[in-house]
Design a protein around this motif. Structure first.
Motif, PDB file in Angstrom:
ATOM      1  N   SER A   7     106.792   9.444  -8.321  1.00 43.58           N
ATOM      2  CA  SER A   7     106.284   8.274  -7.599  1.00 43.58           C
ATOM      3  C   SER A   7     104.900   8.525  -7.010  1.00 43.58           C
ATOM      4  N   ARG A   8     104.508   9.794  -6.910  1.00 48.94           N
ATOM      5  CA  ARG A   8     103.177  10.115  -6.383  1.00 48.94           C
ATOM      6  C   ARG A   8     102.077   9.936  -7.424  1.00 48.94           C
ATOM      7  N   LEU A   9     102.456   9.872  -8.695  1.00 50.01           N
ATOM      8  CA  LEU A   9     101.464   9.687  -9.751  1.00 50.01           C
ATOM      9  C   LEU A   9     100.875   8.287  -9.650  1.00 50.01           C
ATOM     10  N   PRO A  10      99.585   8.162  -9.931  1.00 50.24           N
ATOM     11  CA  PRO A  10      99.013   6.811  -9.927  1.00 50.24           C
ATOM     12  C   PRO A  10      99.695   5.962 -11.002  1.00 50.24           C
ATOM     13  N   PRO A  11      99.770   4.659 -10.786  1.00 48.90           N
ATOM     14  CA  PRO A  11     100.492   3.805 -11.739  1.00 48.90           C
ATOM     15  C   PRO A  11      99.894   3.828 -13.144  1.00 48.90           C
ATOM     16  N   ALA A  12      98.600   4.102 -13.265  1.00 49.89           N
ATOM     17  CA  ALA A  12      97.947   4.069 -14.580  1.00 49.89           C
ATOM     18  C   ALA A  12      97.676   5.487 -15.090  1.00 49.89           C
ATOM     19  N   THR A  13      98.671   6.349 -15.036  1.00 48.40           N
ATOM     20  CA  THR A  13      98.489   7.707 -15.525  1.00 48.40           C
ATOM     21  C   THR A  13      98.254   7.665 -17.029  1.00 48.40           C
ATOM     22  N   LEU A  14      97.260   8.404 -17.500  1.00 50.72           N
ATOM     23  CA  LEU A  14      96.900   8.393 -18.910  1.00 50.72           C
ATOM     24  C   LEU A  14      97.755   9.359 -19.711  1.00 50.72           C
ATOM     25  N   THR A  15      98.044   8.989 -20.955  1.00 45.45           N
ATOM     26  CA  THR A  15      98.681   9.934 -21.857  1.00 45.45           C
ATOM     27  C   THR A  15      97.615  10.953 -22.260  1.00 45.45           C
ATOM     28  N   LEU A  16      98.024  12.047 -22.872  1.00 46.39           N
ATOM     29  CA  LEU A  16      97.063  13.060 -23.304  1.00 46.39           C
ATOM     30  C   LEU A  16      96.048  12.457 -24.275  1.00 46.39           C
ATOM     31  N   LYS A  17      96.548  11.629 -25.203  1.00 42.34           N
ATOM     32  CA  LYS A  17      95.664  10.996 -26.190  1.00 42.34           C
ATOM     33  C   LYS A  17      94.632  10.100 -25.496  1.00 42.34           C
ATOM     34  N   GLN A  18      95.079   9.309 -24.514  1.00 43.35           N
ATOM     35  CA  GLN A  18      94.171   8.436 -23.781  1.00 43.35           C
ATOM     36  C   GLN A  18      93.163   9.252 -22.985  1.00 43.35           C
ATOM     37  N   PHE A  19      93.629  10.352 -22.397  1.00 39.52           N
ATOM     38  CA  PHE A  19      92.747  11.226 -21.625  1.00 39.52           C
ATOM     39  C   PHE A  19      91.657  11.804 -22.526  1.00 39.52           C
ATOM     40  N   MET A  20      92.054  12.289 -23.713  1.00 39.59           N
ATOM     41  CA  MET A  20      91.097  12.872 -24.654  1.00 39.59           C
ATOM     42  C   MET A  20      90.087  11.814 -25.115  1.00 39.59           C
ATOM     43  N   ARG A  21      90.567  10.619 -25.392  1.00 40.28           N
ATOM     44  CA  ARG A  21      89.691   9.533 -25.832  1.00 40.28           C
ATOM     45  C   ARG A  21      88.709   9.185 -24.716  1.00 40.28           C
ATOM     46  N   ARG A  22      89.209   9.155 -23.483  1.00 39.98           N
ATOM     47  CA  ARG A  22      88.350   8.861 -22.331  1.00 39.98           C
ATOM     48  C   ARG A  22      87.254   9.916 -22.204  1.00 39.98           C
ATOM     49  N   GLN A  23      87.596  11.166 -22.419  1.00 41.24           N
ATOM     50  CA  GLN A  23      86.610  12.249 -22.359  1.00 41.24           C
ATOM     51  C   GLN A  23      85.540  12.062 -23.435  1.00 41.24           C
ATOM     52  N   GLN A  24      85.975  11.626 -24.622  1.00 40.53           N
ATOM     53  CA  GLN A  24      85.024  11.356 -25.714  1.00 40.53           C
ATOM     54  C   GLN A  24      84.035  10.269 -25.310  1.00 40.53           C
ATOM     55  N   VAL A  25      84.562   9.200 -24.720  1.00 39.49           N
ATOM     56  CA  VAL A  25      83.727   8.071 -24.314  1.00 39.49           C
ATOM     57  C   VAL A  25      82.729   8.514 -23.242  1.00 39.49           C
ATOM     58  N   LEU A  26      83.211   9.257 -22.248  1.00 40.95           N
ATOM     59  CA  LEU A  26      82.324   9.722 -21.176  1.00 40.95           C
ATOM     60  C   LEU A  26      81.239  10.657 -21.707  1.00 40.95           C
ATOM     61  N   MET A  27      81.603  11.523 -22.649  1.00 39.12           N
ATOM     62  CA  MET A  27      80.630  12.441 -23.233  1.00 39.12           C
ATOM     63  C   MET A  27      79.561  11.657 -24.005  1.00 39.12           C
ATOM     64  N   LEU A  28      79.999  10.646 -24.758  1.00 38.45           N
ATOM     65  CA  LEU A  28      79.054   9.806 -25.500  1.00 38.45           C
ATOM     66  C   LEU A  28      78.112   9.092 -24.533  1.00 38.45           C
ATOM     67  N   TYR A  29      78.667   8.552 -23.458  1.00 38.47           N
ATOM     68  CA  TYR A  29      77.852   7.849 -22.456  1.00 38.47           C
ATOM     69  C   TYR A  29      76.795   8.792 -21.871  1.00 38.47           C
ATOM     70  N   ARG A  30      77.207  10.000 -21.511  1.00 36.62           N
ATOM     71  CA  ARG A  30      76.263  10.984 -20.952  1.00 36.62           C
ATOM     72  C   ARG A  30      75.171  11.346 -21.959  1.00 36.62           C
ATOM     73  N   ARG A  31      75.567  11.535 -23.209  1.00 38.88           N
ATOM     74  CA  ARG A  31      74.588  11.894 -24.251  1.00 38.88           C
ATOM     75  C   ARG A  31      73.588  10.760 -24.468  1.00 38.88           C
ATOM     76  N   ILE A  32      74.060   9.522 -24.433  1.00 34.63           N
ATOM     77  CA  ILE A  32      73.173   8.372 -24.591  1.00 34.63           C
ATOM     78  C   ILE A  32      72.184   8.318 -23.428  1.00 34.63           C
ATOM     79  N   LEU A  33      72.691   8.501 -22.206  1.00 34.60           N
ATOM     80  CA  LEU A  33      71.794   8.466 -21.048  1.00 34.60           C
ATOM     81  C   LEU A  33      70.784   9.612 -21.096  1.00 34.60           C
ATOM     82  N   GLN A  34      71.196  10.790 -21.564  1.00 39.85           N
ATOM     83  CA  GLN A  34      70.268  11.920 -21.699  1.00 39.85           C
ATOM     84  C   GLN A  34      69.164  11.592 -22.704  1.00 39.85           C
TER      85      GLN A  34
END
Length: 91
Positions: A7-34
């Motif tokens: 019950s302490r976990l946030p309601p929108a806890t990500l699956t491993l696959k979603q977490f990995m995909r999110r990391q990909q998106v954030l990395m792409l965003y950072r690379r674009i801004l760089q």
């Protein structure tokens, strides 16, 4: 006890696959801004930064795996084009 821990976990806890995909998106965003930081013209740099921010914000709520993968592919291709353009401008 396990129920209390869950019950302490946030309601929108990500699956491993979603977490990995999110990391990909954030990395792409950072690379674009760089890459955008290398644009010498101030107004072009601001335009590109605003465009990138808006694109990522607009697609923030996307949840369909295929659509997200396609957007990552498109973003990567756009990043490569920007990098090529920057390389040509420097030469």
């Amino acid at each position: 006890m396990a129920e209390m821990a869950a019950s302490r976990l946030p309601p929108a806890t990500l699956t491993l696959k979603q977490f990995m995909r999110r990391q990909q998106v954030l990395m792409l965003y950072r690379r674009i801004l760089q890459a955008i930081r290398q644009v010498s013209n101030d107004s072009d740099r601001k335009y590109l930064k605003d465009w990138a921010r808006e694109e990522f914000k607009r697609n923030k709520s996307a949840t369909e795996e295929d659509a997200i993968r396609m957007m990552i592919t498109q973003g990567t291709m756009q990043l490569k084009e920007l990098e090529k353009t920057l390389a040509l401008a420097k030469s």
